[in-house]
Design a protein around this motif. Structure first.
Motif, PDB file in Angstrom:
ATOM      1  N   VAL A 153     -10.038  -5.832  -1.781  1.00  0.00           N
ATOM      2  CA  VAL A 153      -9.004  -5.260  -0.925  1.00  0.00           C
ATOM      3  C   VAL A 153      -8.624  -3.868  -1.431  1.00  0.00           C
ATOM      4  O   VAL A 153      -8.504  -2.927  -0.649  1.00  0.00           O
ATOM      5  CB  VAL A 153      -7.767  -6.181  -0.851  1.00  0.00           C
ATOM      6  CG1 VAL A 153      -6.641  -5.520  -0.067  1.00  0.00           C
ATOM      7  CG2 VAL A 153      -8.149  -7.516  -0.211  1.00  0.00           C
ATOM      8  N   ALA A 154      -8.462  -3.724  -2.747  1.00  0.00           N
ATOM      9  CA  ALA A 154      -8.110  -2.424  -3.327  1.00  0.00           C
ATOM     10  C   ALA A 154      -9.185  -1.388  -3.019  1.00  0.00           C
ATOM     11  O   ALA A 154      -8.877  -0.232  -2.719  1.00  0.00           O
ATOM     12  CB  ALA A 154      -7.897  -2.551  -4.831  1.00  0.00           C
TER      13      ALA A 154
ATOM     14  N   GLY B 289      -8.214   5.915   1.820  1.00  0.00           N
ATOM     15  CA  GLY B 289      -7.483   7.058   1.281  1.00  0.00           C
ATOM     16  C   GLY B 289      -6.112   6.734   0.725  1.00  0.00           C
ATOM     17  O   GLY B 289      -5.294   7.632   0.509  1.00  0.00           O
ATOM     18  N   TYR B 290      -5.853   5.459   0.456  1.00  0.00           N
ATOM     19  CA  TYR B 290      -4.552   5.028  -0.036  1.00  0.00           C
ATOM     20  C   TYR B 290      -4.744   4.141  -1.258  1.00  0.00           C
ATOM     21  O   TYR B 290      -5.858   3.891  -1.683  1.00  0.00           O
ATOM     22  CB  TYR B 290      -3.776   4.297   1.082  1.00  0.00           C
ATOM     23  CG  TYR B 290      -3.746   5.139   2.328  1.00  0.00           C
ATOM     24  CD1 TYR B 290      -2.846   6.186   2.442  1.00  0.00           C
ATOM     25  CD2 TYR B 290      -4.675   4.956   3.342  1.00  0.00           C
ATOM     26  CE1 TYR B 290      -2.853   7.023   3.547  1.00  0.00           C
ATOM     27  CE2 TYR B 290      -4.691   5.786   4.453  1.00  0.00           C
ATOM     28  CZ  TYR B 290      -3.781   6.810   4.545  1.00  0.00           C
ATOM     29  OH  TYR B 290      -3.798   7.644   5.632  1.00  0.00           O
ATOM     30  N   GLN B 291      -3.636   3.652  -1.826  1.00  0.00           N
ATOM     31  CA  GLN B 291      -3.720   2.819  -3.023  1.00  0.00           C
ATOM     32  C   GLN B 291      -2.872   1.575  -2.873  1.00  0.00           C
ATOM     33  O   GLN B 291      -1.803   1.616  -2.262  1.00  0.00           O
ATOM     34  CB  GLN B 291      -3.247   3.585  -4.255  1.00  0.00           C
ATOM     35  CG  GLN B 291      -4.154   4.732  -4.643  1.00  0.00           C
ATOM     36  CD  GLN B 291      -3.689   5.374  -5.950  1.00  0.00           C
ATOM     37  OE1 GLN B 291      -2.523   5.352  -6.287  1.00  0.00           O
ATOM     38  NE2 GLN B 291      -4.642   5.937  -6.674  1.00  0.00           N
TER      39      GLN B 291
ATOM     40  N   VAL C  55       0.851  -1.187   0.000  1.00  0.00           N
ATOM     41  CA  VAL C  55       0.000   0.000   0.000  1.00  0.00           C
ATOM     42  C   VAL C  55       0.889   1.240   0.000  1.00  0.00           C
ATOM     43  O   VAL C  55       1.832   1.335   0.783  1.00  0.00           O
ATOM     44  CB  VAL C  55      -0.941  -0.003   1.224  1.00  0.00           C
ATOM     45  CG1 VAL C  55      -1.742   1.278   1.305  1.00  0.00           C
ATOM     46  CG2 VAL C  55      -1.872  -1.214   1.161  1.00  0.00           C
ATOM     47  N   THR C  56       0.584   2.173  -0.893  1.00  0.00           N
ATOM     48  CA  THR C  56       1.380   3.397  -0.992  1.00  0.00           C
ATOM     49  C   THR C  56       0.666   4.559  -0.316  1.00  0.00           C
ATOM     50  O   THR C  56      -0.556   4.585  -0.248  1.00  0.00           O
ATOM     51  CB  THR C  56       1.652   3.756  -2.466  1.00  0.00           C
ATOM     52  OG1 THR C  56       0.400   3.949  -3.138  1.00  0.00           O
ATOM     53  CG2 THR C  56       2.442   2.668  -3.166  1.00  0.00           C
ATOM     54  N   GLY C  57       1.472   5.488   0.209  1.00  0.00           N
ATOM     55  CA  GLY C  57       0.928   6.718   0.774  1.00  0.00           C
ATOM     56  C   GLY C  57       0.808   6.747   2.281  1.00  0.00           C
ATOM     57  O   GLY C  57       0.503   7.784   2.850  1.00  0.00           O
TER      58      GLY C  57
ATOM     59  N   VAL D 271       1.043  -5.058   3.596  1.00  0.00           N
ATOM     60  CA  VAL D 271      -0.175  -5.381   4.329  1.00  0.00           C
ATOM     61  C   VAL D 271      -0.469  -6.859   4.117  1.00  0.00           C
ATOM     62  O   VAL D 271      -0.611  -7.318   2.984  1.00  0.00           O
ATOM     63  CB  VAL D 271      -1.369  -4.533   3.829  1.00  0.00           C
ATOM     64  CG1 VAL D 271      -2.637  -4.913   4.568  1.00  0.00           C
ATOM     65  CG2 VAL D 271      -1.081  -3.047   3.988  1.00  0.00           C
ATOM     66  N   GLN D 272      -0.556  -7.596   5.216  1.00  0.00           N
ATOM     67  CA  GLN D 272      -0.882  -9.016   5.144  1.00  0.00           C
ATOM     68  C   GLN D 272      -2.298  -9.190   5.664  1.00  0.00           C
ATOM     69  O   GLN D 272      -2.629  -8.725   6.754  1.00  0.00           O
ATOM     70  CB  GLN D 272       0.110  -9.826   5.967  1.00  0.00           C
ATOM     71  CG  GLN D 272      -0.015 -11.317   5.745  1.00  0.00           C
ATOM     72  CD  GLN D 272       1.125 -12.074   6.407  1.00  0.00           C
ATOM     73  OE1 GLN D 272       1.475 -11.794   7.550  1.00  0.00           O
ATOM     74  NE2 GLN D 272       1.699 -13.014   5.700  1.00  0.00           N
TER      75      GLN D 272
END
Length: 68
Positions: A55-56, A63-65, A8-10, A42-43
């Motif tokens: 999940v996405a 607020g993340y990707q 996960v980015t951000g 993230v697991q």
């Protein structure tokens, strides 16, 4: 039980981690969410396999990707 790992980015702080855990935890069948802030990993543990789209969508709601 199924275990899936995502990046996960951000995320930059503990609040970010809590938001991602909360949203993913709302998905039906999720039994555990472990977020590593440093790596963005993230697991997700679930009773049955989850779709990447579910999940996405949860990560997006927080607020993340999910990195592709």
């Amino acid at each position: 039980m199924a275990i899936s790992t995502y990046t996960v980015t951000g995320m930059t702080c503990g609040h970010c981690v809590a938001s991602v855990q909360k949203e993913i935890g709302k998905i039906d069948g999720v039994t555990g969410v472990d977020v590593d802030l440093a790596s963005g990993r993230v697991q997700v543990e679930s009773a049955a396999p989850l779709t990447d789209a579910a999940v996405a969508a949860a990560v997006d709601e927080a607020g993340y990707q999910v990195a592709s």
